[in-house]
Design an enzyme around this catalytic site. Structure first.
Site, mmCIF file in Angstrom:
data_model
loop_
_atom_site.group_PDB
_atom_site.id
_atom_site.type_symbol
_atom_site.label_atom_id
_atom_site.label_comp_id
_atom_site.label_asym_id
_atom_site.label_seq_id
_atom_site.Cartn_x
_atom_site.Cartn_y
_atom_site.Cartn_z
ATOM 1 N N HIS A 18 0.842 -1.193 0.000
ATOM 2 C CA HIS A 18 0.000 0.000 0.000
ATOM 3 C C HIS A 18 0.881 1.248 0.000
ATOM 4 C CE1 HIS A 18 -4.024 -1.868 1.079
ATOM 5 N NE2 HIS A 18 -3.179 -2.883 1.158
ATOM 6 N N HIS A 37 -6.565 -11.104 5.603
ATOM 7 C CA HIS A 37 -5.490 -12.012 5.189
ATOM 8 C C HIS A 37 -4.555 -12.373 6.356
ATOM 9 C CE1 HIS A 37 -3.355 -8.229 4.690
ATOM 10 N NE2 HIS A 37 -3.768 -8.024 3.442
ATOM 11 N N ALA A 43 0.959 -9.081 6.783
ATOM 12 C CA ALA A 43 0.901 -7.681 7.220
ATOM 13 C C ALA A 43 0.443 -7.548 8.669
ATOM 14 C CB ALA A 43 0.004 -6.853 6.296
ATOM 15 N N ASP A 60 -7.773 -12.541 -2.649
ATOM 16 C CA ASP A 60 -6.875 -11.379 -2.671
ATOM 17 C C ASP A 60 -6.309 -11.177 -4.077
ATOM 18 O OD1 ASP A 60 -5.704 -9.132 -1.547
ATOM 19 O OD2 ASP A 60 -3.901 -10.186 -0.929
ATOM 20 N N LEU A 93 5.607 -8.876 -1.966
ATOM 21 C CA LEU A 93 4.422 -9.637 -2.320
ATOM 22 C C LEU A 93 3.210 -8.704 -2.370
ATOM 23 C CD1 LEU A 93 3.375 -12.538 -2.873
ATOM 24 C CD2 LEU A 93 2.979 -12.759 -0.416
#
Length: 381
Positions: free
Chosen positions: A148, A223, A227, A281, A314
């Site tokens: 992001h 997810h 993260a 995703d 990723l």
């Protein structure tokens, strides 16, 4: 498939033994144990022990066919219809277009486009339905932002939430945020007052901070493993708190890249399959061949269904949702029934949508476990 049909010798997730499924006027009317010689005037389909399920629900998908949902506009709205039809062909009955961190202008343009598209009369017999929007950001922890863009991250306050949502709060179904950005919990309370499901992700939250957020109304984790801090025996972190909470639902990416298959097995066994659901995703190259593609102002490289930024960060996958269920069976992590449920009934439960088979439109999938290869395949009935 006929609007009136009797399906015989079906295995159905959540039901014991072989079942017969009665479909009348395109709706599932009855599921009962198989009878030796059912008396019926309906057409009969004997599926010989194959599994029958509802279609998949994808709660985190970032785009497809070359279109990223943050890039939606009136000019490319026709692509959204094509995506709905493509996802239907991939076994997905409904989905949440996911808008990742970008400018407020881009977010509101995309929300506006989807809000205009939602009343459209796409045929539910050949098009996946949009169930709302998943905003993944921009209220994320800088240290766990992943792919992001940092320049669009915002502080988590009610005022900033109002700026981002504008007039489109009713379109948003789920929002991913880092709860440690607002220790007061007023942001989560405000979002819940709007009927928006709060999912924790891209976060450095400790187990205590996560538990506080769950008490304030957060009910999902985005997810799982990715993260967020790793599981640790002295600090279980956000994920440890989520697995231990029976009221929290965790999304998992089962592509073998985002999470090791062994770790997938660990979390599924630890949770006893309760509160876990699969997500794709998937990024905008979903449905396109491997290669290099634009992604906001950057580029992503797609190889074998895995998408990375050019610095190898990723970014996501380009594998459809049901591939995750097939992978779990192929890797020996769980049985067919559990794998199917993780992609079909579990995500419905996570967004408080009916997971019952009865009285639902008969948009059914037929799953077959090949005895020689052990592969799980599916087709729409």
């Amino acid at each position: 498939m006929d609007d009136n049909l009797l399906i015989l010798n079906a295995q159905v997730p959540g039901f014991q033994g072989l079942q017969q499924i009665c479909i009348q006027k395109g709706v599932i009317h009855e599921i009962v144990p198989i009878q030796s010689a059912p008396q019926t005037d309906l057409p009969v389909l004997d599926v010989s022990g194959d599994w029958i399920s509802l279609g998949g629900i994808d709660l985190q998908i970032n785009g497809a066919l070359g279109l990223a949902f943050p890039d939606l506009s009136v000019e490319n709205c026709d692509k959204l219809e094509a995506i709905c039809q493509y996802l239907w062909s991939q076994g997905v009955d409904g989905f949440l277009p996911t808008i990742v961190t970008t400018s407020i202008e881009n977010i509101q343009r995309s929300l506006s486009t989807i809000s205009q598209f939602l009343p459209s009369t796409l045929n539910p017999q050949d098009a996946s339905q949009i169930l709302g929007v998943h905003l993944e950001g921009p209220f994320l922890n800088f240290e766990k932002r992943g792919a992001h863009p940092a320049n669009y991250l915002l502080p988590l306050t009610v005022e900033q939430i109002k700026r981002v949502l504008g007039d489109y709060a009713s379109v948003v179904k789920v929002i991913t945020l880092a709860p440690e950005l607002d220790p007061t919990g007023t942001a989560i309370a405000y979002l819940r007052s709007l009927g928006i499901i709060v999912s924790l992700g891209h976060s450095q939250a400790t187990a205590t901070q996560a538990q506080q957020a769950f008490a304030q109304g957060a009910t999902q984790v985005t997810h799982a493993f990715n993260a967020m801090p790793s599981l640790h025996h002295r600090e279980p972190g956000l994920l440890g708190a989520a697995i231990a909470d029976p009221n929290v639902h965790c999304g998992l990416i089962a592509d073998g890249q985002h999470v090791s298959p062994l770790m997938l097995e660990l979390v599924l066994k630890a949770s006893q399959f309760h509160g876990i659901f699969l997500v794709s995703d998937a990024l905008s190259p979903l449905g396109l061949p491997d290669g290099t593609y634009p992604w906001d102002t950057r580029q992503i490289d797609v190889q074998n269904g895995t998408a990375r930024l050019l610095d190898k960060t990723l970014a996501g996958t380009t594998l459809p949702l049901l591939v995750g269920a097939q992978n779990l069976v192929k890797w020996g992590i769980c049985g067919v029934e559990q794998a199917i449920a993780l992609a079909t009934t579990a995500p419905r439960r996570a967004i408080a949508q009916s997971e019952s088979y009865l009285n639902q439109p008969a948009h059914l999938l037929r799953w077959h476990l090949h005895s020689t290869t052990g592969d799980l395949s599916w087709q729409r009935l």
